[in-house]
Motif scaffolding. Structure first.
Motif, PDB file in Angstrom:
ATOM      1  N   SER A  16       0.833  -1.209   0.000  1.00 48.50           N
ATOM      2  CA  SER A  16       0.000   0.000   0.000  1.00 48.50           C
ATOM      3  C   SER A  16       0.863   1.252   0.000  1.00 48.50           C
ATOM      4  CB  SER A  16      -0.921  -0.012   1.228  1.00 48.50           C
ATOM      5  OG  SER A  16      -1.702   1.160   1.272  1.00 48.50           O
ATOM      6  N   MET A  17       1.930   1.257   0.819  1.00 48.80           N
ATOM      7  CA  MET A  17       2.819   2.421   0.881  1.00 48.80           C
ATOM      8  C   MET A  17       3.513   2.636  -0.466  1.00 48.80           C
ATOM      9  SD  MET A  17       6.329   3.183   1.193  1.00 48.80           S
ATOM     10  CE  MET A  17       7.097   1.797   2.025  1.00 48.80           C
ATOM     11  N   LEU A  18       3.986   1.545  -1.076  1.00 50.35           N
ATOM     12  CA  LEU A  18       4.676   1.659  -2.360  1.00 50.35           C
ATOM     13  C   LEU A  18       3.745   2.171  -3.456  1.00 50.35           C
ATOM     14  CD1 LEU A  18       6.784  -1.637  -2.276  1.00 50.35           C
ATOM     15  CD2 LEU A  18       7.652   0.694  -2.046  1.00 50.35           C
ATOM     16  N   GLU A  19       2.513   1.715  -3.433  1.00 59.48           N
ATOM     17  CA  GLU A  19       1.557   2.186  -4.434  1.00 59.48           C
ATOM     18  C   GLU A  19       1.320   3.687  -4.303  1.00 59.48           C
ATOM     19  OE1 GLU A  19      -1.861  -0.239  -3.811  1.00 59.48           O
ATOM     20  OE2 GLU A  19      -1.071  -1.954  -4.943  1.00 59.48           O
ATOM     21  N   ARG A  20       1.198   4.165  -3.063  1.00 61.27           N
ATOM     22  CA  ARG A  20       0.984   5.604  -2.864  1.00 61.27           C
ATOM     23  C   ARG A  20       2.186   6.407  -3.336  1.00 61.27           C
ATOM     24  NH1 ARG A  20      -0.873   3.758   2.157  1.00 61.27           N
ATOM     25  NH2 ARG A  20       1.029   4.551   3.158  1.00 61.27           N
ATOM     26  N   GLU A  21       3.385   5.946  -2.980  1.00 63.27           N
ATOM     27  CA  GLU A  21       4.597   6.678  -3.375  1.00 63.27           C
ATOM     28  C   GLU A  21       4.779   6.661  -4.884  1.00 63.27           C
ATOM     29  OE1 GLU A  21       6.758   8.454  -1.573  1.00 63.27           O
ATOM     30  OE2 GLU A  21       5.544   8.168   0.233  1.00 63.27           O
ATOM     31  N   LEU A  22       4.511   5.526  -5.512  1.00 67.11           N
ATOM     32  CA  LEU A  22       4.680   5.433  -6.959  1.00 67.11           C
ATOM     33  C   LEU A  22       3.659   6.304  -7.694  1.00 67.11           C
ATOM     34  CD1 LEU A  22       5.390   1.610  -7.381  1.00 67.11           C
ATOM     35  CD2 LEU A  22       6.990   3.497  -7.797  1.00 67.11           C
ATOM     36  N   GLU A  23       2.435   6.326  -7.172  1.00 64.54           N
ATOM     37  CA  GLU A  23       1.408   7.175  -7.788  1.00 64.54           C
ATOM     38  C   GLU A  23       1.801   8.640  -7.703  1.00 64.54           C
ATOM     39  OE1 GLU A  23      -3.414   8.036  -7.420  1.00 64.54           O
ATOM     40  OE2 GLU A  23      -2.421   6.613  -6.078  1.00 64.54           O
ATOM     41  N   LYS A  24       2.318   9.059  -6.546  1.00 66.35           N
ATOM     42  CA  LYS A  24       2.765  10.445  -6.359  1.00 66.35           C
ATOM     43  C   LYS A  24       3.925  10.771  -7.306  1.00 66.35           C
ATOM     44  CE  LYS A  24       4.822  13.408  -2.808  1.00 66.35           C
ATOM     45  NZ  LYS A  24       5.280  13.446  -1.384  1.00 66.35           N
ATOM     46  N   ALA A  25       4.902   9.840  -7.389  1.00 66.12           N
ATOM     47  CA  ALA A  25       6.058  10.073  -8.259  1.00 66.12           C
ATOM     48  C   ALA A  25       5.638  10.129  -9.724  1.00 66.12           C
ATOM     49  CB  ALA A  25       7.087   8.960  -8.045  1.00 66.12           C
ATOM     50  N   LEU A  26       4.687   9.290 -10.113  1.00 62.15           N
ATOM     51  CA  LEU A  26       4.241   9.281 -11.498  1.00 62.15           C
ATOM     52  C   LEU A  26       3.570  10.602 -11.865  1.00 62.15           C
ATOM     53  CD1 LEU A  26       3.948   7.649 -14.084  1.00 62.15           C
ATOM     54  CD2 LEU A  26       1.788   6.737 -13.204  1.00 62.15           C
ATOM     55  N   ARG A  27       2.769  11.158 -10.959  1.00 65.23           N
ATOM     56  CA  ARG A  27       2.120  12.445 -11.221  1.00 65.23           C
ATOM     57  C   ARG A  27       3.161  13.542 -11.400  1.00 65.23           C
ATOM     58  NH1 ARG A  27      -1.372  11.147  -6.909  1.00 65.23           N
ATOM     59  NH2 ARG A  27      -0.303  12.734  -5.647  1.00 65.23           N
ATOM     60  N   LEU A  28       4.173  13.579 -10.509  1.00 66.13           N
ATOM     61  CA  LEU A  28       5.211  14.606 -10.600  1.00 66.13           C
ATOM     62  C   LEU A  28       6.026  14.469 -11.882  1.00 66.13           C
ATOM     63  CD1 LEU A  28       6.479  14.628  -6.893  1.00 66.13           C
ATOM     64  CD2 LEU A  28       5.118  16.395  -8.043  1.00 66.13           C
ATOM     65  N   ALA A  29       6.324  13.231 -12.277  1.00 66.21           N
ATOM     66  CA  ALA A  29       7.125  13.014 -13.487  1.00 66.21           C
ATOM     67  C   ALA A  29       6.350  13.422 -14.741  1.00 66.21           C
ATOM     68  CB  ALA A  29       7.540  11.548 -13.576  1.00 66.21           C
ATOM     69  N   LEU A  30       5.052  13.141 -14.754  1.00 65.77           N
ATOM     70  CA  LEU A  30       4.241  13.535 -15.908  1.00 65.77           C
ATOM     71  C   LEU A  30       4.085  15.050 -15.990  1.00 65.77           C
ATOM     72  CD1 LEU A  30       1.430  10.791 -15.781  1.00 65.77           C
ATOM     73  CD2 LEU A  30       3.292  11.004 -17.450  1.00 65.77           C
ATOM     74  N   ARG A  31       4.048  15.723 -14.833  1.00 69.92           N
ATOM     75  CA  ARG A  31       3.888  17.172 -14.806  1.00 69.92           C
ATOM     76  C   ARG A  31       5.167  17.857 -15.302  1.00 69.92           C
ATOM     77  NH1 ARG A  31       2.368  19.028  -9.061  1.00 69.92           N
ATOM     78  NH2 ARG A  31       0.719  17.504  -9.525  1.00 69.92           N
ATOM     79  N   ASP A  32       6.338  17.267 -14.973  1.00 69.72           N
ATOM     80  CA  ASP A  32       7.603  17.880 -15.361  1.00 69.72           C
ATOM     81  C   ASP A  32       8.565  16.775 -15.794  1.00 69.72           C
ATOM     82  OD1 ASP A  32       9.795  19.425 -15.775  1.00 69.72           O
ATOM     83  OD2 ASP A  32       9.899  20.246 -13.734  1.00 69.72           O
ATOM     84  N   PRO A  33       8.441  16.291 -17.029  1.00 75.85           N
ATOM     85  CA  PRO A  33       9.272  15.177 -17.498  1.00 75.85           C
ATOM     86  C   PRO A  33      10.764  15.425 -17.350  1.00 75.85           C
ATOM     87  CG  PRO A  33       7.498  15.609 -19.047  1.00 75.85           C
ATOM     88  CD  PRO A  33       7.484  16.734 -18.058  1.00 75.85           C
TER      89      PRO A  33
END
Length: 404
Positions: A343-360
């Motif tokens: 659960s923790m990894l899913e939350r962190e990965l989702e957050k990181a994916l949003r940030l990476a998509l916002r600023d590749p």
């Protein structure tokens, strides 16, 4: 949870006690259903030589098995206590493996115990009292028992109580050649007696069973005659030896069957528990009654046993089971930890994916920051335990460091 076993065996109690604890298969099923609701897991093993109760519980309940068996046999706990063997934990596991391997049998290495242990496991499964711990215990003990027989050279199936009984009857009669023999019962023991008699060359062997369909086909050339069950009382007066291998709940051969023929030199061998020959027949002049407990000690092949390294092999199997049991005991904690980490990894990965998509352009930086955050959160419980459990934390950290 702790494993317990309470046993009454040929090593601890005479047949007069063991027969009171012998139950037909239908009653074993009812017994399991009655007491299975009181403990998480329960198995009942009943043979001619033993009645054993295995159960799993989270409390100190060794007394419970003695109470169960006392009630089963119509005895008080005080009366039964002197005849019981009790083990818990590691010793209970070791006992189960020795039993299945045939090392605790009346005839060391006899193969029948494997089928009896398997039936006990399947009966508990059918009654709904077999759980993962006892299922694994009995399954692994069966596998170990089969391998022990191969290693010790017992896999030919020639070791049986029936052979010992036939040898003893031959000793008491002087010889069984030209003797007249009657065998009652066509179960596994009865068939073993017939096979053992084939090497003694008796003049005639009469064989009968209450259910004629169970009588096996008799190989041509052997002096075996199938007779109807109603005929055996008449034949008792014509034979030299009678083997009783039936599984009746009370004596089949009774005093009135032999009283009018007193004085004839005969041997009656009772291979049943409960006894199927009336003990009063022992007082009839000229008749020798032999029970299971009267048979001579088994000449176990100790040299072959030791040279095959049987005991160390069994002990390695025991230790393997104990390692599995230790891991199984924390299975719930492992599942909870896995779910928390996932659960923790899913939350962190989702957050990181949003940030990476916002600023590749910052994808590499975001990935490193996410990995560092996940590592801190995963190790946080270990860091919190450093002061109270430094050695265990150190071991966990070393194991994590190796998993790269």
């Amino acid at each position: 949870m702790t494993l317990f076993v309470v046993a009454v065996t040929h090593r601890t109690a005479p047949v007069t006690i063991r027969e009171r604890l012998s139950l037909p298969i239908e009653q074993q099923y009812q017994w399991l259903q009655r007491w299975g609701s009181q403990v998480p897991e329960l198995v009942l093993l009943v043979t001619c030589h033993r009645t054993e109760v295995y159960w799993l519980d989270g409390e100190e309940t060794a007394h419970r098995g003695v109470e169960w068996l006392a009630e089963l046999g119509g005895l008080t706990v005080e009366e039964l206590q002197r005849w019981v063997l009790q083990h818990r934990g590691v010793e209970a596991v070791r006992h189960a493996f020795w039993v299945a391997a045939g090392l605790d049998s009346r005839v060391v290495g006899e193969p029948q115990i494997l089928g009896q242990v398997r039936r006990a496991r399947e009966l508990a499964r059918a009654a709904g009292t077999l759980g993962p711990v006892l299922d694994r215990l009995f399954s692994w003990s069966l596998a170990t028992g089969r391998m022990v027989r191969v290693r010790a050279g017992w896999s030919t199936g020639k070791r049986s109580l029936a052979r010992v009984a036939v040898r003893e009857a031959a000793r008491l009669c002087g010889d069984l050649r030209a003797a007249r023999v009657l065998v009652l019962g066509a179960g596994e023991t009865g068939r073993d007696v017939i096979a053992a008699l084939g090497r003694c060359q008796p003049s005639v062997v009469w064989w009968t069973n209450r259910s004629p369909g169970r009588l096996a086909r008799v190989p041509s050339g052997e002096p075996v005659r199938i007779v109807d069950w109603s005929e055996w009382p008449r034949l008792v007066s014509e034979v030299d030896v009678v083997f009783v291998t039936t599984h009746a709940p009370e004596p089949v051969v009774r005093l009135e069957h032999v009283a009018r023929h007193a004085g004839l030199p005969r041997v009656l061998v009772d291979l049943a528990v409960p006894r199927n020959i009336d003990p009063a027949i022992s007082d009839v002049p000229g008749i020798r009654v032999v029970t299971i407990d009267d048979l001579p000690a088994d000449p176990a092949p100790v040299a072959a046993w030791q040279s095959a390294a049987v005991e160390p092999y069994v002990e390695r199997a025991v230790q393997r089971y104990l390692r599995w049991s230790a891991a199984h005991s924390i299975a719930a904690e492992i599942r909870a930890a896995h779910e928390t980490l996932q659960s923790m990894l899913e939350r962190e990965l989702e957050k990181a994916l949003r940030l990476a998509l916002r600023d590749p352009a910052r994808a590499g930086e975001v990935k490193r920051a996410a990995a560092a955050s996940m590592a801190r959160k995963a190790l946080s419980p270990l860091f919190c335990a450093l002061e109270s459990e430094p050695h265990r934390v150190s071991l966990a950290l070393r194991l994590l460091a190796q998993n790269r």
